[in-house]
Design a protein around this motif. Structure first.
Motif, PDB file in Angstrom:
ATOM      1  N   ARG A  74      -2.671  16.370 -14.773  1.00 59.21           N
ATOM      2  CA  ARG A  74      -1.560  15.571 -14.222  1.00 59.21           C
ATOM      3  C   ARG A  74      -0.318  16.438 -14.067  1.00 59.21           C
ATOM      4  O   ARG A  74       0.752  15.927 -13.763  1.00 59.21           O
ATOM      5  N   ASP A  75      -0.445  17.722 -14.281  1.00 58.60           N
ATOM      6  CA  ASP A  75       0.690  18.639 -14.207  1.00 58.60           C
ATOM      7  C   ASP A  75       1.088  18.851 -12.741  1.00 58.60           C
ATOM      8  O   ASP A  75       0.268  19.264 -11.919  1.00 58.60           O
ATOM      9  N   ALA A  76       2.359  18.573 -12.442  1.00 63.87           N
ATOM     10  CA  ALA A  76       2.819  18.613 -11.049  1.00 63.87           C
ATOM     11  C   ALA A  76       2.709  20.020 -10.454  1.00 63.87           C
ATOM     12  O   ALA A  76       2.302  20.175  -9.289  1.00 63.87           O
ATOM     13  N   ASP A  77       3.093  21.035 -11.233  1.00 60.58           N
ATOM     14  CA  ASP A  77       3.024  22.406 -10.715  1.00 60.58           C
ATOM     15  C   ASP A  77       1.592  22.801 -10.379  1.00 60.58           C
ATOM     16  O   ASP A  77       1.306  23.399  -9.338  1.00 60.58           O
ATOM     17  N   LEU A  78       0.698  22.464 -11.290  1.00 59.72           N
ATOM     18  CA  LEU A  78      -0.703  22.839 -11.103  1.00 59.72           C
ATOM     19  C   LEU A  78      -1.315  22.114  -9.905  1.00 59.72           C
ATOM     20  O   LEU A  78      -2.027  22.720  -9.085  1.00 59.72           O
ATOM     21  N   ILE A  79      -1.026  20.835  -9.786  1.00 62.85           N
ATOM     22  CA  ILE A  79      -1.584  20.064  -8.668  1.00 62.85           C
ATOM     23  C   ILE A  79      -0.993  20.534  -7.337  1.00 62.85           C
ATOM     24  O   ILE A  79      -1.693  20.597  -6.315  1.00 62.85           O
ATOM     25  N   ALA A  80       0.291  20.903  -7.359  1.00 62.60           N
ATOM     26  CA  ALA A  80       0.923  21.375  -6.116  1.00 62.60           C
ATOM     27  C   ALA A  80       0.250  22.646  -5.606  1.00 62.60           C
ATOM     28  O   ALA A  80       0.069  22.822  -4.399  1.00 62.60           O
ATOM     29  N   GLN A  81      -0.114  23.522  -6.525  1.00 63.93           N
ATOM     30  CA  GLN A  81      -0.736  24.787  -6.114  1.00 63.93           C
ATOM     31  C   GLN A  81      -2.245  24.686  -5.951  1.00 63.93           C
ATOM     32  O   GLN A  81      -2.842  25.449  -5.196  1.00 63.93           O
ATOM     33  N   GLN A  82      -2.858  23.757  -6.693  1.00 65.31           N
ATOM     34  CA  GLN A  82      -4.313  23.607  -6.616  1.00 65.31           C
ATOM     35  C   GLN A  82      -4.667  22.118  -6.548  1.00 65.31           C
ATOM     36  O   GLN A  82      -5.134  21.533  -7.527  1.00 65.31           O
ATOM     37  N   PRO A  83      -4.447  21.470  -5.414  1.00 70.78           N
ATOM     38  CA  PRO A  83      -4.732  20.022  -5.297  1.00 70.78           C
ATOM     39  C   PRO A  83      -6.163  19.667  -5.689  1.00 70.78           C
ATOM     40  O   PRO A  83      -6.429  18.566  -6.175  1.00 70.78           O
ATOM     41  N   PHE A  84      -7.073  20.612  -5.495  1.00 69.55           N
ATOM     42  CA  PHE A  84      -8.488  20.396  -5.808  1.00 69.55           C
ATOM     43  C   PHE A  84      -8.699  20.048  -7.279  1.00 69.55           C
ATOM     44  O   PHE A  84      -9.609  19.297  -7.634  1.00 69.55           O
ATOM     45  N   ILE A  85      -7.809  20.556  -8.156  1.00 72.14           N
ATOM     46  CA  ILE A  85      -8.047  20.416  -9.587  1.00 72.14           C
ATOM     47  C   ILE A  85      -7.990  18.958 -10.034  1.00 72.14           C
ATOM     48  O   ILE A  85      -8.701  18.556 -10.952  1.00 72.14           O
ATOM     49  N   ALA A  86      -7.168  18.141  -9.370  1.00 80.25           N
ATOM     50  CA  ALA A  86      -7.048  16.741  -9.778  1.00 80.25           C
ATOM     51  C   ALA A  86      -8.375  15.997  -9.615  1.00 80.25           C
ATOM     52  O   ALA A  86      -8.693  15.092 -10.394  1.00 80.25           O
ATOM     53  N   SER A  87      -9.162  16.400  -8.615  1.00 73.32           N
ATOM     54  CA  SER A  87     -10.435  15.714  -8.359  1.00 73.32           C
ATOM     55  C   SER A  87     -11.488  16.038  -9.413  1.00 73.32           C
ATOM     56  O   SER A  87     -12.538  15.382  -9.466  1.00 73.32           O
ATOM     57  N   LEU A  88     -11.222  17.039 -10.249  1.00 71.38           N
ATOM     58  CA  LEU A  88     -12.209  17.435 -11.256  1.00 71.38           C
ATOM     59  C   LEU A  88     -12.099  16.618 -12.541  1.00 71.38           C
ATOM     60  O   LEU A  88     -13.008  16.654 -13.382  1.00 71.38           O
ATOM     61  N   TYR A  89     -10.992  15.904 -12.716  1.00 70.90           N
ATOM     62  CA  TYR A  89     -10.748  15.215 -13.992  1.00 70.90           C
ATOM     63  C   TYR A  89     -11.899  14.268 -14.357  1.00 70.90           C
ATOM     64  O   TYR A  89     -12.452  14.358 -15.467  1.00 70.90           O
TER      65      TYR A  89
END
Length: 443
Positions: A374-389
């Motif tokens: 849910r980290d905004a910086d991480l999601i901004a740079q790697q939107p793909f990561i949110a779909s892995l949760y």
């Protein structure tokens, strides 16, 4: 199916001719590797002026090693009484495992912190080679990590390693081709077959579905995902249940992908991750099962599939739930370390939210801490990561037992024999059932 009796640590009822062969094979391998592995053992620098030097053994770091070294330097700047020597082991995980077995069996104190594959922790904990790290993660903090890795690092109620980064099996698909022909990502394995066969008729140069079918640990990861997604398992409540109708059906389906439906090319029985990644990455496959690392590679400017792919959960059998095999690495502390307190500070630092975020941004390692998805910086740079949760939340570890390395030596050849047509799935799983029961001391 018989219930297993209490495992003996002194008797080895599974020690049949087959396992004598396996053990002899390992012994020969150890003799061949000893010079190489011995060369990996470092001598610690003498401490002076209150300075403590700890040695961190790990596998090859993805990407630029300098980026990882900067993270270590950050730790050293904040802990000026500690120096860290990070030393990479051979790339092969089998060789890494053998290095640890040889040195820990010899009670070596030449390294303090070790990175471990998710399947090694119970084995090393049972043999007493790891320090109990339960105090590093208080009970009210354990929910901050994904459940699969926490299960993998727990042995008899105690924590013997801290989850460092996580992996799980994914379904990659060609979004452009599914859109072109009016299909959605498949929810069931049968839908995958139907979609692949339809598009292969119109795109004959494209394979339908590729995955990892060579006889190695990756094959076990693949097969278990079919077992679990059909309601099957290997062990359940202390019983060996691998020879079940659900598992026979699942393994037969994998054979049918190659021989009956012909959506999977026969080459998969010799394929591991990278060859399948290259085939999909060159635009020659519609679907691929692989790990998250491939996503970043497909997004490079020179990628033939950049902007054309999607990722989803793996399909399941009708009415059952999708399941991905858990992968990833954990950090433990050598029981024979002469610097356990310094080692604990380093492990806490590398597994902290701050370090895991840095590793995700610089190297691409996926965090084991849920909050970072849910980290905004991480999601901004790697939107793909949110779909892995959601996928990581349900990822399942391979059988959590100190005897896993013996069990996988049974499963790998039996699964391979079925896929290659040497045995029927029924015969392969019947043999696996008998041999695993022997390993676990079945009556």
């Amino acid at each position: 199916m018989k219930k297993t009796k209490k495992i003996s640590t002194t008797a080895y009822p599974w020690y049949t001719d087959h396992y004598l062969f396996v053990v002899l094979g390992y012994s020969v391998l150890l003799l061949l590797l000893l010079p190489l592995l011995a060369g990996c053992v470092s001598k610690k620098e003498p401490s002076g002026d209150g300075m403590t030097t700890i040695v961190f053994k790990h596998g090859k770091i993805a990407g630029d090693p300098a980026l990882f070294r900067k993270l270590i330097e950050r730790f050293e700047a904040r802990n000026q009484d500690i120096k860290v020597k990070d030393e990479a082991l051979p790339a092969s995980t089998d060789e890494q495992h053998q290095f640890y077995v040889i040195n820990l069996e010899g009670k070596s104190s030449d390294f303090d912190v070790l990175s471990m594959d998710v399947i090694w922790v119970p084995e090393f904990a049972r043999t007493g080679w790891l320090r109990d790290l339960s105090t590093l993660i208080p009970k009210d903090k354990r929910d901050e990590f994904f459940p699969g890795p926490m299960q993998a690092v727990t042995y008899k109620g105690s924590i013997y390693a801290i989850p460092w980064y996580i992996d799980a099996g994914l379904l990659y698909y060609r979004k452009d081709l599914l859109d072109k022909y009016g299909f959605s990502p498949p929810k069931t394995w049968q839908e995958l077959v139907k979609t692949a066969r339809s598009i292969m008729e119109k795109e004959p140069q494209v394979y339908g579905f590729i995955w990892q079918g060579k006889q190695y640990e990756g094959l076990v990861c693949n097969v278990l995902e079919y077992f679990w997604s059909n309601g099957g398992d290997v062990l359940k409540n202390g019983r060996v249940v691998i020879n079940s109708p659900e598992n026979i059906e699942a393994l037969q389906f994998m054979v049918d992908l190659i021989r009956k439906y012909k959506v999977t090319p026969p080459l998969v029985v010799t394929a591991i991750e990278e060859p399948t990644r290259h085939i999909f990455g060159s635009g020659r496959a519609l679907f691929m099962r692989n790990w998250p690392y491939a996503w970043n590679i497909f997004q490079r400017e020179d990628s033939a599939v950049r902007g054309k792919i999607g990722v989803s959960r793996l399909p399941s059998f009708p009415g059952k739930s999708s399941a991905s095999t858990l992968g990833g690495w954990q950090l433990g502390i050598n029981r024979y370390s002469k610097n356990p307190k310094a080692a604990e500070r380093f492990v806490k630092f590398l597994t902290s939210p701050e370090s895991q975020k840095t590793l995700a941004l610089t190297i691409g390692y996926k965090p084991t801490r849920k909050s970072l998805y849910r980290d905004a910086d991480l999601i901004a740079q790697q939107p793909f990561i949110a779909s892995l949760y959601d996928i990581f939340m349900t990822a399942r570890p391979r059988p959590v037992t100190p005897y896993y390395m013996l069990i996988t030596q049974v499963m790998q050849p039996e699964f391979s024999a079925a896929l290659s047509g040497i045995k029927t799935p029924e015969d392969a799983l019947k043999t696996a059932q008998i041999q695993i029961e022997r390993i676990l001391g079945a009556e």
